[in-house]
Design a protein around this motif. Structure first.
Motif, PDB file in Angstrom:
ATOM      1  N   THR A   1       0.840  -1.190   0.000  1.00 39.44           N
ATOM      2  CA  THR A   1       0.000   0.000   0.000  1.00 39.44           C
ATOM      3  C   THR A   1       0.881   1.248   0.000  1.00 39.44           C
ATOM      4  OG1 THR A   1      -0.085   0.156   2.423  1.00 39.44           O
ATOM      5  CG2 THR A   1      -1.717  -1.249   1.351  1.00 39.44           C
TER       6      THR A   1
ATOM      7  N   LEU B   1       0.781   3.597   2.132  1.00 36.13           N
ATOM      8  CA  LEU B   1       1.204   3.815   3.515  1.00 36.13           C
ATOM      9  C   LEU B   1       2.435   2.980   3.839  1.00 36.13           C
ATOM     10  CD1 LEU B   1       0.715   5.032   6.312  1.00 36.13           C
ATOM     11  CD2 LEU B   1      -0.830   3.116   6.798  1.00 36.13           C
ATOM     12  N   GLN B   2       2.426   1.726   3.426  1.00 37.38           N
ATOM     13  CA  GLN B   2       3.575   0.850   3.658  1.00 37.38           C
ATOM     14  C   GLN B   2       4.807   1.342   2.916  1.00 37.38           C
ATOM     15  OE1 GLN B   2       1.702  -2.802   2.361  1.00 37.38           O
ATOM     16  NE2 GLN B   2       1.342  -3.487   4.459  1.00 37.38           N
TER      17      GLN B   2
ATOM     18  N   CYS C   1       6.228   4.386   4.800  1.00 39.70           N
ATOM     19  CA  CYS C   1       6.935   3.972   6.018  1.00 39.70           C
ATOM     20  C   CYS C   1       8.270   3.301   5.674  1.00 39.70           C
ATOM     21  CB  CYS C   1       6.065   3.018   6.829  1.00 39.70           C
ATOM     22  SG  CYS C   1       4.618   3.781   7.604  1.00 39.70           S
TER      23      CYS C   1
ATOM     24  N   THR D   1       8.431  -0.133   8.679  1.00 39.27           N
ATOM     25  CA  THR D   1       7.220  -0.415   7.903  1.00 39.27           C
ATOM     26  C   THR D   1       6.175  -1.107   8.770  1.00 39.27           C
ATOM     27  OG1 THR D   1       8.522  -0.655   5.884  1.00 39.27           O
ATOM     28  CG2 THR D   1       6.297  -1.558   5.856  1.00 39.27           C
TER      29      THR D   1
ATOM     30  N   ASN E   1       3.034   1.121  10.141  1.00 39.71           N
ATOM     31  CA  ASN E   1       1.747   0.685   9.606  1.00 39.71           C
ATOM     32  C   ASN E   1       0.799   0.278  10.736  1.00 39.71           C
ATOM     33  OD1 ASN E   1       0.198  -0.092   7.075  1.00 39.71           O
ATOM     34  ND2 ASN E   1       0.184  -2.051   8.140  1.00 39.71           N
TER      35      ASN E   1
ATOM     36  N   LYS F   1      -2.811   1.909  11.561  1.00 36.06           N
ATOM     37  CA  LYS F   1      -3.992   1.054  11.519  1.00 36.06           C
ATOM     38  C   LYS F   1      -4.739   1.070  12.855  1.00 36.06           C
ATOM     39  CE  LYS F   1      -3.506  -0.432   7.294  1.00 36.06           C
ATOM     40  NZ  LYS F   1      -4.470  -0.016   6.244  1.00 36.06           N
TER      41      LYS F   1
ATOM     42  N   THR G   1      -3.589   9.035   9.945  1.00 37.91           N
ATOM     43  CA  THR G   1      -3.096   8.696   8.613  1.00 37.91           C
ATOM     44  C   THR G   1      -3.281   9.882   7.674  1.00 37.91           C
ATOM     45  OG1 THR G   1      -3.774   6.396   8.955  1.00 37.91           O
ATOM     46  CG2 THR G   1      -3.263   7.065   6.698  1.00 37.91           C
TER      47      THR G   1
END
Length: 284
Positions: free
Chosen positions: A196, A198-199, A202, A264, A268, A272, A278
């Motif tokens: 993703t 986001l990943q 990070c 990561t 993450n 989450k 976020t």
């Protein structure tokens, strides 16, 4: 994404500081390798930069730097290199230990902030390709140095490895090919939605924290102490850049791997769990 140091942010900063203290004062966070140390303290810097922005990253970097300076006195895990530079100049040692780590945290915060504002998917693919290309290059050089290590040879390399590293044209072509291969692999992984946004953000922040820490720390060492007998003996009049690459090759590799993977995973998880907000552009 504006950083707001509310109660939750202060609690997170306190927890990360506690982790840095434990890592610095016990062998848990440091893996000695000769005169250098593979450190896990860059991970809290990366997390602080992600969660609290450039200022939070800079604060955590400064805390890491201060404890790194204390290690020169034998407080916590002793740094043999730090002890040697401390005898030369306590002021320069403080600068060399603290400023690079503070700058590292600040820049990683800016990097995450910049990535979080990207709207183009292609930009994510390209940036990821560049990072994986750089990682592949570091992996290749580190493995080659490990395989060809010779404690009695030039730069701790056997003659064949030394000839390759100083071949200019040949090593340049090899590095370009390795980088392009890594770039292609990274680009394909992200474009196929295996990770993703986001990943990716990070991971890039974790990678940046490790590689910038190495670059800034070793560059400061050479710039501040390059004319001292201590560094002259270590470098033996050889190329400063090659000295840095060879000296930290294996160390930097492990730090990059651990920082990228753990940042990561932790970053993450924090997002989450909604422990930190976020960024809008990173929501899938």
């Amino acid at each position: 994404m504006k950083t707001k140091f509310n109660t939750r942010s202060m609690v997170l900063l306190g927890l990360l500081t506690a982790i840095v203290v434990v890592f610095s004062l016990t062998p848990i966070g440091s893996i000695p390798v000769g005169p250098l140390v593979i450190t896990l303290n860059i991970i809290p810097i990366a997390i602080a930069a992600i969660a609290l922005g450039p200022i939070g990253g800079a604060i955590m970097g400064a805390i890491f730097g201060i404890f790194s300076f204390l290690q020169c006195f034998g407080i916590g895990v002793l740094s043999t290199m730090g002890a040697a530079t401390l005898e030369i100049s306590p002021v320069l040692t403080f600068i060399q230990r603290v400023i690079p780590r503070t700058l590292d945290g600040f820049l990683v915060g800016l990097i995450f902030l910049g990535i979080s504002k990207l709207k183009s998917l292609r930009a994510y693919y390209i940036i990821t390709g560049i990072v994986t290309g750089a990682f592949s290059l570091a992996l290749f050089l580190s493995v080659m140095l490990l395989i060809c290590y010779d404690k009695n040879g030039k730069y701790s390399m056997n003659e064949k490895m030394y000839s390759l590293m100083t071949s200019h044209g040949l090593i340049a072509y090899i590095c370009i090919c390795i980088f392009l291969l890594g770039f292609t692999i990274g680009y394909m992984i992200v474009s196929s939605k295996k990770l993703t946004k986001l990943q990716v953000a990070c991971a890039i922040s974790g990678f940046s924290a490790a590689i910038l820490n190495t670059i800034f720390f070793m560059s400061a060492l050479v710039l501040l102490f390059g004319n001292t007998d201590y560094m002259r003996e270590k470098m033996a009049g050889r190329n400063p850049l090659l000295y840095i690459v060879v000296s930290v090759g294996i160390n930097a590799l492990f730090e990059m791997v651990l920082s990228t993977v753990l940042t990561t995973f932790i970053g993450n998880a924090l997002f989450k769990a909604k422990l930190i907000q976020t960024p809008e552009n990173l929501k899938d």
